[in-house]
Scaffold this active site. Structure first.
Site, mmCIF file in Angstrom:
data_model
loop_
_atom_site.group_PDB
_atom_site.id
_atom_site.type_symbol
_atom_site.label_atom_id
_atom_site.label_comp_id
_atom_site.label_asym_id
_atom_site.label_seq_id
_atom_site.Cartn_x
_atom_site.Cartn_y
_atom_site.Cartn_z
ATOM 1 N N LYS A 189 0.816 -1.214 0.000
ATOM 2 C CA LYS A 189 0.000 0.000 0.000
ATOM 3 C C LYS A 189 0.858 1.277 0.000
ATOM 4 O O LYS A 189 2.065 1.219 0.210
ATOM 5 C CB LYS A 189 -0.974 -0.032 1.184
ATOM 6 C CG LYS A 189 -1.972 -1.205 1.105
ATOM 7 C CD LYS A 189 -3.000 -1.013 0.018
ATOM 8 C CE LYS A 189 -3.770 -2.232 -0.460
ATOM 9 N NZ LYS A 189 -4.372 -3.138 0.452
HETATM 10 C C1 LIG Z 1 -5.476 -4.226 0.768
HETATM 11 C C2 LIG Z 1 -6.947 -4.005 0.828
HETATM 12 C C3 LIG Z 1 -7.685 -4.251 1.997
HETATM 13 C C4 LIG Z 1 -7.120 -4.990 3.163
HETATM 14 O O1 LIG Z 1 -6.092 -4.360 3.809
HETATM 15 P P1 LIG Z 1 -5.330 -5.152 4.973
HETATM 16 O O2 LIG Z 1 -4.574 -4.064 5.660
HETATM 17 O O3 LIG Z 1 -4.434 -6.143 4.303
HETATM 18 O O4 LIG Z 1 -6.334 -5.779 5.847
HETATM 19 C C5 LIG Z 1 -9.014 -3.893 2.033
HETATM 20 N N1 LIG Z 1 -9.620 -3.348 0.967
HETATM 21 C C6 LIG Z 1 -8.958 -3.123 -0.190
HETATM 22 C C7 LIG Z 1 -9.691 -2.502 -1.334
HETATM 23 C C8 LIG Z 1 -7.610 -3.468 -0.304
HETATM 24 O O5 LIG Z 1 -6.962 -3.286 -1.465
#
Ligand SMILES: *Cc1c(COP(=O)(O)O)cnc(C)c1O
Length: 388
Positions: free
Chosen positions: A189
């Protein structure tokens, strides 16, 4: 080493995290400090994050999934309730609804790949309890239309902003525009702590309850019990979860937060360069841009006009891999997965646009540190494969 191997370009991964010396140094300092788990770093991270996204309250957690779960827990979601979720998203956005034995009601997406407000309106029933919005690839969804529907039906809105740090809707930064906003600090991210997340809200009671639930449902400031200022006594107020963020992660997050505008500028530059380099490809188009939205450019998604190609999307992915380039698909829509198909009876026609975009979407590498030469490699390989 054989000459052939020397000449072959190394594999270009779909993602590389942007970790600098300062992140490393701050993590080492926490390791030397004697305090590893939730503590002063996590509290500072919450304060700095809430200032950055202009949200009165921020609760640091160990994933965006946890943040989404806590938002629904605070809303007291019940078995049999329904929650609106866009079909074009990651597993996390809907699985949290299933934790409550509630039903995720998938809605279709617009050419922006974001939630279609008209389909939301159609799918609201007397059992609907909340609307989850995703800002696909970093471009904020049509919040004006969704908030209008939510208000009319007295429904809370939860933003899954896993892609949208930082991003803006009608000039406001994403983070305090809905009842809850959930961010992800997963390894790929825009801001990473390896694993991590943040829940923001303007409601102090909701923030307190989420914070308590994130650490075993224990009365306030459970993490302080081992500090000099803490006390040994605590009370369990409800059966909570173990969702707290460690100080090791928070120290990493604080440095990453300070770099967000710089990292965004770099992603934006690379995304615009992709657009320019691919502009003349008749078989490639891009998700529609919403004039109200300023994207955080988490992903670079393109859409193939497959009718103009002799290859399908899956073969293009295989050939990119054979050329040493990692790509990805965002997303395989949730209504097409066996679990949701079998448990809730979804078919490809349940969300026809999401099904349609799924057959033609491809994400290219987009991250700070991707060099122009690497980007040229991606574009040249793609053009060769699609023969344009
Ligand atoms: C990565 C992602 C999540 C989950 O994030 P985590 O921190 O891994 O729980 C939720 N929604 C979307 C759209 C994502 O891309």
């Amino acid at each position: 080493m054989a000459t052939k191997e020397i000449e072959k370009s190394p594999f270009l991964p779909f993602h590389r995290p942007s970790i600098g010396e300062e992140e490393i140094q701050q993590v080492v300092e926490v390791l030397r400090s004697g305090w590893l788990t939730t503590g002063p770093q996590a509290k500072q991270f919450e304060a700095e994050f809430s200032e950055f996204v202009r949200a009165p309250h921020a609760v640091a957690v160990n994933s965006c999934t946890a943040a989404l779960h806590l938002a629904l827990a605070v809303l007291d979601l019940q078995p049999g309730d329904e929650v609106i979720v866009p079909a074009m998203t990651f597993a996390a956005s809907a699985e949290v609804v299933c934790y409550f034995r509630a039903r995720p009601v998938f809605c279709d997406v617009l050419p922006t790949l974001n939630l279609d407000p008209q389909d939301v309106e159609r799918k609201i029933t007397p059992r609907t309890r909340a609307i989850i919005v995703v800002h696909m690839a970093g471009q904020p969804a049509n919040l004006a239309a969704i908030h209008a529907i939510a208000q009319r039906h007295h429904l809370p809105v939860i933003e899954d902003a896993a892609h949208a740090l930082p991003a803006w809707y009608r000039g406001d930064i994403i983070g305090n525009l809905s009842d809850f906003t959930c961010f992800s600090f997963y390894a790929t991210k825009n801001l990473t702590t390896g694993e991590g997340g943040m829940l923001t809200t303007a409601n102090p009671e909701w923030a307190n309850r989420a914070r308590s639930l994130s650490l075993h449902g224990i009365s306030r400031d459970a993490w302080k019990r081992y500090t000099e200022a803490g006390t040994w006594y605590y009370e369990i107020l409800e059966a909570g979860y173990k969702y707290n963020l460690t100080d090791i992660q928070a120290a990493l997050g604080r440095v990453q937060l300070r770099r967000q505008m710089e990292l965004l500028a770099e992603r934006k530059r690379i995304a615009e360069r992709y657009r320019a380099l691919l502009a003349d490809c008749a078989s490639i188009e891009f998700p529609a841009a919403d004039p109200d939205a300023v994207s955080g450019w988490h992903l670079f998604v393109l859409l193939f006009r497959t009718e103009r190609l002799r290859l399908d999307r899956n073969s293009i992915i295989e050939q990119m891999r054979a050329s040493g380039i990692g790509t990805s698909v965002h997303f395989i829509p949730l209504h097409l997965h066996p679990f949701y198909r079998d448990k809730f009876g979804y078919t490809p026609e349940s969300c026809p646009s999401a099904t349609h975009y799924y057959q033609r979407n491809l994400s290219l590498p987009l991250y700070p540190g991707l060099t122009d030469a690497e980007q040229d490699r991606v574009v040249n390989a793609l053009r060769e494969i699609i023969q344009e």
